[in-house]
Structures are given as structure tokens and as C-alpha cells.
Design an enzyme around this catalytic site. Structure first.
Site, PDB file in Angstrom:
ATOM      1  N   GLU A   1       1.442   8.104   1.326  1.00  0.00           N
ATOM      2  CA  GLU A   1       2.415   7.159   1.848  1.00  0.00           C
ATOM      3  C   GLU A   1       3.748   7.826   2.172  1.00  0.00           C
ATOM      4  O   GLU A   1       4.157   8.754   1.481  1.00  0.00           O
ATOM      5  CB  GLU A   1       2.671   6.065   0.801  1.00  0.00           C
ATOM      6  CG  GLU A   1       1.434   5.284   0.457  1.00  0.00           C
ATOM      7  CD  GLU A   1       1.628   4.396  -0.755  1.00  0.00           C
ATOM      8  OE1 GLU A   1       2.789   4.034  -1.053  1.00  0.00           O
ATOM      9  OE2 GLU A   1       0.633   4.051  -1.399  1.00  0.00           O
TER      10      GLU A   1
ATOM     11  N   CYS B   1      11.114   8.813   3.194  1.00  0.00           N
ATOM     12  CA  CYS B   1      10.686   9.246   1.868  1.00  0.00           C
ATOM     13  C   CYS B   1       9.288   9.855   2.006  1.00  0.00           C
ATOM     14  O   CYS B   1       8.347   9.178   2.438  1.00  0.00           O
ATOM     15  CB  CYS B   1      10.670   8.046   0.926  1.00  0.00           C
ATOM     16  SG  CYS B   1      10.230   8.475  -0.758  1.00  0.00           S
TER      17      CYS B   1
ATOM     18  N   CYS C   1      -0.771  12.205  -8.710  1.00  0.00           N
ATOM     19  CA  CYS C   1       0.242  12.959  -9.462  1.00  0.00           C
ATOM     20  C   CYS C   1      -0.257  13.225 -10.871  1.00  0.00           C
ATOM     21  O   CYS C   1      -0.936  12.390 -11.467  1.00  0.00           O
ATOM     22  CB  CYS C   1       1.539  12.148  -9.509  1.00  0.00           C
ATOM     23  SG  CYS C   1       2.934  13.053 -10.246  1.00  0.00           S
TER      24      CYS C   1
ATOM     25  N   CYS D   1       3.911   9.151 -15.266  1.00  0.00           N
ATOM     26  CA  CYS D   1       5.052   8.377 -15.751  1.00  0.00           C
ATOM     27  C   CYS D   1       4.637   6.904 -15.859  1.00  0.00           C
ATOM     28  O   CYS D   1       3.938   6.386 -14.984  1.00  0.00           O
ATOM     29  CB  CYS D   1       6.239   8.518 -14.801  1.00  0.00           C
ATOM     30  SG  CYS D   1       6.864  10.211 -14.693  1.00  0.00           S
TER      31      CYS D   1
ATOM     32  N   CYS E   1       5.197   4.421 -12.824  1.00  0.00           N
ATOM     33  CA  CYS E   1       4.848   4.889 -11.468  1.00  0.00           C
ATOM     34  C   CYS E   1       3.394   4.595 -11.114  1.00  0.00           C
ATOM     35  O   CYS E   1       2.484   5.009 -11.831  1.00  0.00           O
ATOM     36  CB  CYS E   1       5.126   6.392 -11.372  1.00  0.00           C
ATOM     37  SG  CYS E   1       4.662   7.077  -9.778  1.00  0.00           S
TER      38      CYS E   1
ATOM     39  N   CYS F   1       6.173   3.935  -4.213  1.00  0.00           N
ATOM     40  CA  CYS F   1       4.974   4.642  -3.766  1.00  0.00           C
ATOM     41  C   CYS F   1       3.752   4.409  -4.636  1.00  0.00           C
ATOM     42  O   CYS F   1       3.844   4.223  -5.828  1.00  0.00           O
ATOM     43  CB  CYS F   1       5.258   6.141  -3.682  1.00  0.00           C
ATOM     44  SG  CYS F   1       5.997   6.519  -2.109  1.00  0.00           S
TER      45      CYS F   1
END
Length: 343
Positions: free
Chosen positions: A93, A106, A113, A117, A120, A331
Site C-alpha cells: 500500500e 507514504c 513486517c 507492533c 499495527c 497501512c
């Protein structure tokens, strides 16, 4: 048939290797760079100042590799979230944010990832792969609003400094005279503080830095960000203190404000203490709720009180305007939906 390699995302040195392989003169590397990054062609056949036979050879072995977005969502406030293809069955994205005389994109740097976190959505996907320089740059080059862009922030999916080699190739292309020729002051790279990549970034790049902090207290930050165990915030801040941010280059600290967790005035005072001596800005960010996460955004009054404490302590602090909430602009939401749809 052998898969073609992509030219988009190659540095001038890499293009020199391509022209040597093609039997072209060395100066043809600069010509190809012009076609790619200044004229933004989408096909090798458009590179008309290269001899037809050589162009045909290039076309057999290489392609530009510019791919349009495969989906988009548009917000009532003008923010647009684009979904770009990133290898077989994968998507990343990018979020286009127009505000007055600025237009910011962005950009994502990884598929998924590793950092996981709590707040997120991308972290919930797990990690699939680093994006190649082609896939990172394609989000910028193939953006329908490309010509309007004034700023770039590497704050999309993934941790940029966990993909430092490909990131640096893109930053070179963006800022080099053979590429986009952008000032590094138009680009900000965000990180949660991977020390090795951060050190290299601070030494080799003049782009702005944004550090994700989210709590001044180690145990609390660890509950939000597992990376605190390997790269404690205090170590990251000590490293940042060794570099000069008193001139044009800036450092900011990102702080998502969660209700009844990290939004007290005690937190604001501890944060001011932690950042003492660094000429920086703190950006307070409203939390965009994500599924199955019990965190809530703090209210405006508490955020304003938090900001006022920091400003009074000499730390410049602003509340970032929330954009694209109706399209889940944070995101990970759209690519997760696309993945589930494909599944």
C-alpha cells in the site's frame, strides 16, 4: 523462457553494467536513466535514441517494470490509498495525502513486517519479503499523481531500515541528478530504531529522520513494540544525539497517543526529559482502530494538554491531523483484505 529483469529501480552504476552487457557505449547508461526517471517511459521500445538493434536486445532481456496500481480507495478528505502489485499474489500500500500546497506520498518498504507492533495492522500479517528497489520506486513512479508530489515519507508497510540496501538504492535514484534530482529535505525515513541500519542512514543520507517512540518508559514501550528488547529507545536516542540536527536536516519522534495508556501528563514530562538536548519535533498521532486490538485513541483534550506540556518544556510538539480514516489509511488494512480475498 528466461524472466526479464526490471530496469526501473536500477542505479546509474547498475545501468552501466546493463549497457556493457548490451555492447552499448558507457554514456548510454545516462540515456537510459533519463528515459526511466525523467521521461518516465513504460517500455524499452520508447527509448528512441538507442540503436534499434540494441533496443531490441534490451527488450528481449529487460523491461521497464513500471506497474500501475491494481486497486484504490478514496477518502472524503482527498486522501487516496493505492494498492500496488509486489510479486506473485502480493500487494503493498501507498497513501497519497494532498494538503494545501503539499502532496505527500507514504511509501512501503516491505511485504508485511517482522516487528509485530501491537497497534499495527501490517505487523499482524507477519513478514513475507523485502521489497526490491523496483517495487519501492514503482509506488512513486506509477502513482497517477506523481507529478504533483512534493514530499515522500517512508512510513508505509514494513520497517525501512530492515531493508536498508534496497532503500538506499531508491534514495540515491530519488536524489541523484541522473534520477529525480529531489532535495533530500523532501524525504523522511521512519524507523523504530534498528541501530545498524540507523547508523548507516545517519552517516550516508541527508534525508530527514522520524523515530517511532510511543512511550518514554521501557516496559510500556516493550508491551507495544517488541523491538524495545533488542533496540531500547534510550540507545536509539543516544545514537541520534551524536549527529547534527541543528541545520536543515530534521529529526522527529512519532508518538501514537493511546487512551489511558501513554497519554498522561507524567508521560509528557518523562518524554521531554528523554529528548532533552535534541533539537527535534514530536508528532502526536491519533490511533486508527484495528480489528482485535484493545487499544483506543486518546481524546483531543488530553492530546492538547500533552502537547502543551512538551512545548512548555522546550520540545516542539504538534498534533498530526488525522487523514483518510474512512478508508483505513493506516497501512495494512487494504492489502490484508486483498490477501484474504485471493485466499
Amino acid at each position: 523462457m528466461k524472466e526479464k529483469k526490471y530496469l526501473l529501480g536500477m542505479t546509474l552504476n547498475e545501468l552501466k553494467d546493463v549497457v556493457a552487457e548490451a555492447g552499448l557505449p558507457a554514456y548510454a547508461a545516462k540515456q537510459i536513466a533519463d528515459w526511466l526517471y525523467k521521461k518516465k517511459v513504460v517500455s524499452v521500445s520508447e527509448m528512441t535514441n538507442i540503436a534499434v538493434a540494441k533496443r531490441d536486445w534490451l527488450g528481449e532481456h529487460y523491461e521497464v517494470g513500471a506497474m500501475p496500481p491494481s486497486d484504490l480507495m478514496k477518502s472524503v478528505d482527498g486522501t487516496i490509498k493505492y494498492l500496488f502489485p509486489a510479486g506473485k499474489g502480493h500487494y503493498v500500500e501507498s497513501v497519497y495525502i494532498p494538503t494545501g500546497d503539499r502532496a505527500t506520498l507514504c511509501v512501503s518498504s516491505q511485504i508485511g513486517c517482522k516487528m509485530n507492533c501491537l497497534f499495527c495492522m501490517t505487523g499482524k500479517q507477519g513478514f513475507t519479503a523485502n521489497l526490491a528497489s523496483n517495487q519501492i520506486l514503482n509506488q512513486i513512479q506509477s502513482l497517477p499523481e506523481n507529478e504533483k508530489l512534493t514530499n515522500l515519507v517512508f512510513m508505509g508497510m514494513g520497517e525501512p531500515l530492515d531493508n536498508v540496501d534496497e532503500l538506499f538504492k531508491v534514495l540515491e535514484i530519488l536524489t541523484a541528478s541522473y534520477g529525480y534530482g529531489w532535495s533530500p529535505k523532501r524525504i523522511t525515513v521512519s524507523t523504530i530504531g534498528i541501530t545498524k541500519g540507523l547508523k548507516r542512514f545517519l552517516e550516508e543520507s541527508d534525508c530527514h529522520l522520524a523515530v517511532s517512540l510511543h512511550s518514554p518508559y521501557p516496559a510500556e514501550r516493550l508491551s507495544l513494540m517488541p523491538i524495545e528488547k533488542a533496540f531500547p529507545a534510550k540507545d536509539v536516542i543516544e545514537l541520534v544525539k551524536q549527529y547534527d540536527f541543528t541545520h536543515q536536516r530534521r529529526v522527529s519522534f512519532e508518538y501514537i497517543v493511546f487512551k489511558d495508556l501513554n497519554d498522561s501528563l507524567k508521560h509528557a514530562e518523562a518524554l521531554a526529559c528523554l529528548l532533552k538536548g535534541i533539537p527535534c519535533r514530536v508528532n502526536l498521532i491519533r490511533f486508527h482502530a484495528i480489528p482485535n486490538v484493545p487499544l483506543e485513541s486518546s481524546d483531543v483534550a488530553r492530546m492538547e494538554a500533552f502537547r502543551d506540556v512538551l512545548n512548555a518544556k522546550g520540545v516542539v510538539c504538534t498534533i498530526r491531523a488525522s487523514r483518510g480514516e474512512d478508508i483505513f489509511a493506516a497501512c495494512g488494512m487494504l492489502s490484508t483484505a486483498k490477501k484474504e480475498q485471493k485466499g
